[in-house]
Scaffold this motif. Structure first.
Motif, short mmCIF file in Angstrom:
data_model
loop_
_atom_site.label_atom_id
_atom_site.label_comp_id
_atom_site.label_asym_id
_atom_site.label_seq_id
_atom_site.Cartn_x
_atom_site.Cartn_y
_atom_site.Cartn_z
N TYR A 35 0.73 -1.38 -0.06
CA TYR A 35 0.06 0.05 0.09
C TYR A 35 0.99 1.27 -0.03
CZ TYR A 35 -3.87 -2.92 1.77
OH TYR A 35 -5.04 -3.65 1.92
N ARG A 36 0.27 2.41 -0.47
CA ARG A 36 0.96 3.43 -0.11
C ARG A 36 -0.08 4.68 0.51
NH1 ARG A 36 2.20 7.19 -5.47
NH2 ARG A 36 2.24 8.45 -4.08
N GLN A 37 0.61 5.36 1.40
CA GLN A 37 -0.44 6.12 2.30
C GLN A 37 0.08 7.55 1.86
OE1 GLN A 37 0.06 6.06 6.47
NE2 GLN A 37 -1.98 6.82 6.81
N PHE A 90 3.36 0.87 2.91
CA PHE A 90 3.23 -0.19 3.85
C PHE A 90 3.00 -1.51 3.20
CE2 PHE A 90 2.88 2.08 7.72
CZ PHE A 90 2.61 3.20 7.32
N CYS A 91 3.49 -2.56 3.95
CA CYS A 91 3.35 -3.90 3.54
C CYS A 91 2.46 -4.51 4.51
CB CYS A 91 4.92 -4.58 3.62
SG CYS A 91 4.72 -6.46 3.31
N THR A 108 7.75 2.37 4.88
CA THR A 108 9.07 2.83 4.52
C THR A 108 8.57 4.23 4.08
OG1 THR A 108 10.16 0.61 3.86
CG2 THR A 108 10.63 2.68 2.57
N ARG A 109 9.38 5.16 4.38
CA ARG A 109 8.96 6.58 3.88
C ARG A 109 10.07 6.90 2.84
NH1 ARG A 109 6.66 10.79 5.89
NH2 ARG A 109 6.25 9.95 7.72
N GLN B 42 2.66 3.51 13.03
CA GLN B 42 2.44 2.32 13.11
C GLN B 42 1.01 1.94 13.10
OE1 GLN B 42 3.75 0.20 16.76
NE2 GLN B 42 3.57 -2.00 15.84
N LEU B 43 0.41 0.89 12.07
CA LEU B 43 -0.78 0.41 12.00
C LEU B 43 -1.12 -0.93 12.76
CD1 LEU B 43 -1.14 1.15 8.33
CD2 LEU B 43 -2.85 1.88 9.83
#
Lengths: 113, 109
Positions: A35-37, A90-91, A108-109, B42-43
């Motif tokens: 995903y990307r945020q 995000f993974c 990861t940024r 953090q999620l």
């Protein structure tokens, strides 16, 4: 907590360079996701995998490719990074895909200058 | 694709107050989850709740699938509850999750 690591945790790169992000899990889960945020968009699915060598596109897959040669590793590649790909990546993993819980890595940024 | 709307977008509470967060979705879903993203990014998975009600300590969640909404209740809020709360839904026969834009909660001491 699910055993999910991402590397690198931070990266700065220049426009046009290739970038590979790695997600590693120790849970032996079948499904893995990238995903990307971005601000105002929540999380958006890029690609996901439902087994070794089995992948499919998400809603924002343009400019990204993925590979999964082992159950535990899922790689996300930006072939030629652009500034619009600056984001937090995000993974996530889940045991069985449909109707199962997702667990997320630390993120990861990535900054593309 | 499915539309996932969360409300309110922002919420400020005094420590000890209760709150209700809402998630509306536009299609039938096979899966619904609530996540908390803490201030460090953090999620954390709070609930897997495609239907019914679940409780975990001061948090509880209810999903009414037939009416296409879910509610997250936070009671006796604490400063550690601050962060962004996301709901995510999965359509039947699709291994894809769709996230709402989140509710940003700030609990003040």
């Amino acid at each position: 907590d699910a055993g999910i690591t991402q590397s690198p945790r931070h990266k700065v790169t220049e426009t046009g360079t290739p970038v590979t992000l790695r997600c590693h899990q120790t849970e032996n889960h079948r499904y893995m996701y990238w995903y990307r945020q971005d601000p105002g968009h929540g999380l958006r699915l890029i690609h996901y995998s439902y087994g070794v060598k089995d992948t499919d596109k998400g809603e924002v897959s343009d400019g990204y490719s993925v590979s999964r040669s082992k159950t535990e590793d899922f790689l996300l590649t930006l072939e030629s990074a652009t500034s619009s790909q600056t984001s937090v990546y995000f993974c996530a993993i889940s045991e069985s895909g449909q109707a199962s819980q997702q667990y997320f890595g630390p993120g990861t940024r990535l900054t593309v200058t | 694709g499915i539309q996932v709307e969360q409300s309110p977008p922002d919420l400020i509470l005094q420590e000890g107050a209760n709150s209700t967060l809402r998630c509306n979705f536009s299609d039938s879903v096979n899966n619904l989850q609530w996540f908390h993203q803490n201030p460090w990014g953090q999620l954390i998975n709070l609930f897997y709740i495609p239907s019914g009600t679940k409780q975990n300590g001061r948090l509880s969640a209810t999903t009414v699938a037939t009416e296409r909404y879910s509610l997250l209740y936070i009671s006796s809020s604490q400063t550690t509850d601050s962060g962004v709360y996301f709901c995510a839904v999965e359509l039947y026969n699709f291994n894809k999750f769709y996230f709402g834009s989140g509710t940003k909660l700030n609990v003040k001491p």
